[in-house]
Motif scaffolding. Structure first.
Motif, PDB file in Angstrom:
ATOM      1  N   ASP A  61       0.883  -1.227   0.022  1.00 28.15           N
ATOM      2  CA  ASP A  61      -0.042   0.030  -0.059  1.00 28.15           C
ATOM      3  C   ASP A  61       0.860   1.263   0.090  1.00 28.15           C
ATOM      4  O   ASP A  61       2.104   1.245   0.491  1.00 28.15           O
ATOM      5  N   SER A  79      -3.425  10.098   2.646  1.00 26.19           N
ATOM      6  CA  SER A  79      -4.418   9.217   2.171  1.00 26.19           C
ATOM      7  C   SER A  79      -3.564   7.954   1.525  1.00 26.19           C
ATOM      8  O   SER A  79      -2.324   7.786   1.786  1.00 26.19           O
ATOM      9  N   ARG A  81      -3.501   4.512  -1.052  1.00 27.70           N
ATOM     10  CA  ARG A  81      -3.762   3.614  -2.515  1.00 27.70           C
ATOM     11  C   ARG A  81      -3.358   2.177  -1.927  1.00 27.70           C
ATOM     12  O   ARG A  81      -2.384   1.893  -1.725  1.00 27.70           O
ATOM     13  N   THR A  82      -4.394   1.207  -1.942  1.00 24.29           N
ATOM     14  CA  THR A  82      -4.275  -0.029  -1.658  1.00 24.29           C
ATOM     15  C   THR A  82      -3.637  -0.879  -2.673  1.00 24.29           C
ATOM     16  O   THR A  82      -3.917  -0.572  -4.023  1.00 24.29           O
ATOM     17  N   ALA A  86      -8.534  -2.054  -4.018  1.00 22.86           N
ATOM     18  CA  ALA A  86      -9.799  -1.713  -3.012  1.00 22.86           C
ATOM     19  C   ALA A  86     -10.051  -0.081  -2.911  1.00 22.86           C
ATOM     20  O   ALA A  86     -11.152   0.189  -3.141  1.00 22.86           O
ATOM     21  N   ARG A  87      -8.793   0.436  -2.617  1.00 25.14           N
ATOM     22  CA  ARG A  87      -8.940   1.992  -2.916  1.00 25.14           C
ATOM     23  C   ARG A  87      -8.072   2.542  -3.587  1.00 25.14           C
ATOM     24  O   ARG A  87      -6.651   2.478  -3.253  1.00 25.14           O
ATOM     25  N   GLU A  88      -8.391   3.181  -4.520  1.00 32.12           N
ATOM     26  CA  GLU A  88      -7.360   3.994  -5.619  1.00 32.12           C
ATOM     27  C   GLU A  88      -6.741   5.102  -4.797  1.00 32.12           C
ATOM     28  O   GLU A  88      -5.536   5.148  -4.878  1.00 32.12           O
ATOM     29  N   TRP A  89      -7.462   5.883  -4.266  1.00 29.86           N
ATOM     30  CA  TRP A  89      -7.078   6.922  -3.041  1.00 29.86           C
ATOM     31  C   TRP A  89      -8.046   7.115  -2.152  1.00 29.86           C
ATOM     32  O   TRP A  89      -9.302   7.431  -2.640  1.00 29.86           O
ATOM     33  N   GLY A  90      -7.865   6.698  -1.122  1.00 24.84           N
ATOM     34  CA  GLY A  90      -9.061   6.966  -0.070  1.00 24.84           C
ATOM     35  C   GLY A  90      -9.414   8.355   0.346  1.00 24.84           C
ATOM     36  O   GLY A  90      -8.671   9.141  -0.074  1.00 24.84           O
ATOM     37  N   ASP A 138      -5.408   3.607   8.612  1.00 26.14           N
ATOM     38  CA  ASP A 138      -6.684   3.471   9.152  1.00 26.14           C
ATOM     39  C   ASP A 138      -6.479   3.302  10.780  1.00 26.14           C
ATOM     40  O   ASP A 138      -7.454   3.434  11.551  1.00 26.14           O
TER      41      ASP A 138
END
Length: 186
Positions: A61, A79, A81-82, A86-90, A138
């Motif tokens: 990530d 931010s 990016r996974t 699942a998350r391009e950019w949270g 997170d």
């Protein structure tokens, strides 16, 4: 990154005079992705975002942190990016408390592979260096004050070693600045 990933992050003027954060990421196979256009940003769509710093977590990530000024409200954000897509950019996570000015983030992984983000916080005319730590963005814990009480402190830098983390910072800037080092155990 741990599997051969690479990233380039930068800030540049976008639409409407805003200065957002952009990122291009090279996948392990060698292909680069992003940004698709001037609106494909990592950061907030308004204000001036600068001082962007990246780090890859051990799972691949990509986490970026930056300072942003939105109508005089300076704060540090981050931010992710996974790697699994699942998350391009949270959504940008604000690390600076409301009513406090956040500046100059530094980012690293500690010896356990945990994420560490340090920054300067200014409140009531006094500045201090704080550190957030956690396994992921997170899971960051509450801020730890790394600078000495009673001194002005700014401009943190991080160095992880096997048995802890050094946080270097400027004490009593701007005219009598000294470099201080705080030690944080694992």
């Amino acid at each position: 990154g741990p599997r051969g990933e690479a990233a380039i992050v930068w800030s540049a003027e976008g639409r409407s005079g805003a200065v957002p954060i952009y990122a291009a990421v090279r996948e392990p196979g060698g292909s680069w992705r992003g940004p698709l256009d001037v609106d494909d940003t990592v950061s907030l769509g308004t204000g001036r975002s600068t001082c962007v710093v990246p780090v890859f977590l051990s799972n691949g990530d990509l986490v970026v942190a930056w300072q942003s000024d939105v109508e005089g409200d300076w704060a540090v954000y981050a931010s992710v990016r996974t790697v699994d897509g699942a998350r391009e950019w949270g959504a940008a996570l604000r690390l600076t408390p409301v009513g406090v000015r956040g500046l100059g983030p530094a980012i690293a992984l500690d010896a356990r592979g945990d994420l560490v983000i340090a920054s300067t916080e200014v409140m009531a005319g006094r500045s201090r260096v704080v550190v957030h730590r956690g396994a992921t963005l997170d899971a960051l814990g509450p801020p730890i004050v790394a600078s000495d009480a009673g001194e002005e402190a700014s401009s943190p830098a991080l160095v992880a070693v096997a048995d802890g983390l050094f946080v270097a910072y400027l004490a009593d800037p701007p005219f009598r600045s000294r470099v201080r080092v705080a030690w944080l155990p694992p």
